[in-house]
Scaffold this motif. Structure first.
Motif, PDB file in Angstrom:
ATOM      1  N   CYS A 229      55.939   0.314  27.170  1.00 56.68           N
ATOM      2  CA  CYS A 229      56.942  -0.708  26.862  1.00 56.68           C
ATOM      3  C   CYS A 229      56.352  -1.784  25.946  1.00 56.68           C
ATOM      4  O   CYS A 229      55.393  -2.466  26.299  1.00 56.68           O
ATOM      5  N   LYS A 231      57.750  -4.525  25.092  1.00 51.49           N
ATOM      6  CA  LYS A 231      58.043  -5.876  25.602  1.00 51.49           C
ATOM      7  C   LYS A 231      57.009  -6.306  26.642  1.00 51.49           C
ATOM      8  O   LYS A 231      56.842  -7.498  26.894  1.00 51.49           O
ATOM      9  N   CYS A 232      56.376  -5.320  27.271  1.00 49.84           N
ATOM     10  CA  CYS A 232      55.346  -5.630  28.265  1.00 49.84           C
ATOM     11  C   CYS A 232      53.962  -5.425  27.658  1.00 49.84           C
ATOM     12  O   CYS A 232      53.003  -5.097  28.361  1.00 49.84           O
ATOM     13  N   CYS A 247      61.994   0.613  30.955  1.00 48.73           N
ATOM     14  CA  CYS A 247      60.797   0.005  31.536  1.00 48.73           C
ATOM     15  C   CYS A 247      61.095  -0.407  32.985  1.00 48.73           C
ATOM     16  O   CYS A 247      62.025  -1.175  33.230  1.00 48.73           O
ATOM     17  N   CYS A 250      60.437  -4.599  33.190  1.00 47.42           N
ATOM     18  CA  CYS A 250      61.293  -5.628  32.575  1.00 47.42           C
ATOM     19  C   CYS A 250      62.704  -5.109  32.274  1.00 47.42           C
ATOM     20  O   CYS A 250      63.571  -5.870  31.852  1.00 47.42           O
TER      21      CYS A 250
END
Ligand code: ZN
Length: 319
Positions: A229, A231-232, A247, A250
């Motif tokens: 991910c 975003k992570c 994910c 998140c």
């Protein structure tokens, strides 16, 4: 005319992929991080110098090769930052992006860099590299029966570098001095080649260009598997269901996250992948689902049944 453009080196792409997937507690994490920083710094410097070439109308007929790599008759590689071929001369250029001050000890063949903080270290000296390249091109030109003088120079890409005590030859100067250096070379050497000979030599040089392999030999056990991910910060593996990667941490959903992950696989493990390898690496349980994903990607498939593998193209992210 630009014959060989400067692409992002594979070493940078591989290290970026590795750092996305290596645990930050890994024993070599900071080593690879520093390595990548150094490579990127060098690459940026080369780019900065490249721009100078496009403001030289007096250069007339010429060929430029950025990052020209060639293998010599002993099987060893030569990597030349910039090669300029004109009717008057062949120029080999080493580009250095160095912060601080540099001094060269000719007796010891030692290049010392003093950082702005005052600490000293030694760097690979570009003068010996240039001599080695020059010897090779002398052999090549004589073998191919071209008579052409060879010029060489070291160019500093960072305008803040202080050039201290250095030898008179080969010349070493800032990128801003490149234009006047080229002008002097054009005056110093008369035109030696016809347009036909120049074209022929350029073609022969291009046909000898090779691309070096870069392999870190990292075991698969040391890297994070899966579609990660973004975003992570690539720390969490996403799960697959009905065409979408999600994910678990998140909740980010993506169809394209797989492309980045598959490209990492290509850079770090192999440009070939079987259905089984795909399921194992990307955490897809069902063989049918894996099959569907692979088919939808439109990859070239080789072989049949169990032996079938897919080829991950190097333009996967841009096609
Ligand atoms: Zn996430």
């Amino acid at each position: 005319m630009l014959l060989l453009d400067r692409k992002t080196p594979k070493s940078i792409l591989i290290l970026e992929a590795l750092l996305r997937r290596l645990d930050s507690n890994d024993r070599d994490f900071s080593y690879f991080q520093d390595y990548l920083t150094r490579l990127k710094f060098g690459h940026e410097g080369e780019h900065r110098v490249d721009r100078e070439w496009f403001e030289m109308p007096y250069l007339n007929e010429h060929f430029l090769f950025f990052n020209y790599e060639i293998e010599n008759e002993f099987g060893f590689s030569h990597q030349i930052d910039t090669l300029l071929l004109t009717k008057h001369f062949l120029l080999i250029l080493e580009v250095k992006n160095i912060a601080g001050r540099i001094d060269y000890d000719e007796q010891k063949h030692q290049l010392i860099r003093t950082r702005p903080t005052g600490t000293e270290d030694t760097l690979t000296n570009p003068f010996d590299q240039l001599h080695r390249h020059e010897e090779l091109f002398h052999r090549i030109l004589s073998k191919w029966k071209f008579s052409l003088p060879i010029e060489k120079a070291v160019v500093m890409a960072n305008p803040a570098t202080i050039i201290g005590n250095v030898p008179k030859s080969p010349p070493i100067f800032h990128a801003s001095g490149l234009r006047s250096f080229i002008k002097k070379c054009l005056v110093r050497h008369e035109s030696q080649l016809t347009t036909g000979q120049l074209d022929k030599l350029a073609k022969q040089l291009l046909s000898r260009a090779v691309s070096r392999n870069f392999d870190l030999n990292i075991s698969v056990d040391r890297i994070r598997k899966g579609v990660l991910c973004e975003k992570c910060n690539y720390a969490v593996a996403m799960t697959y269901g009905r065409g979408i990667w999600t994910c678990p941490k998140c909740g980010f959903e993506s169809r394209d996250a797989l492309l980045r992950a598959l490209d990492d696989y290509r850079l770090l493990i192999s440009e070939r992948i079987t259905n089984r390898e795909f399921r194992e690496f990307f955490n897809v349980d069902s063989g049918d689902a894996a099959q569907k994903i692979l088919t939808r990607l439109n990859l070239v498939a080789v072989g049949n049944n169990r032996g079938r593998y897919y080829i991950i193209p190097d333009n996967l992210l841009s096609r």
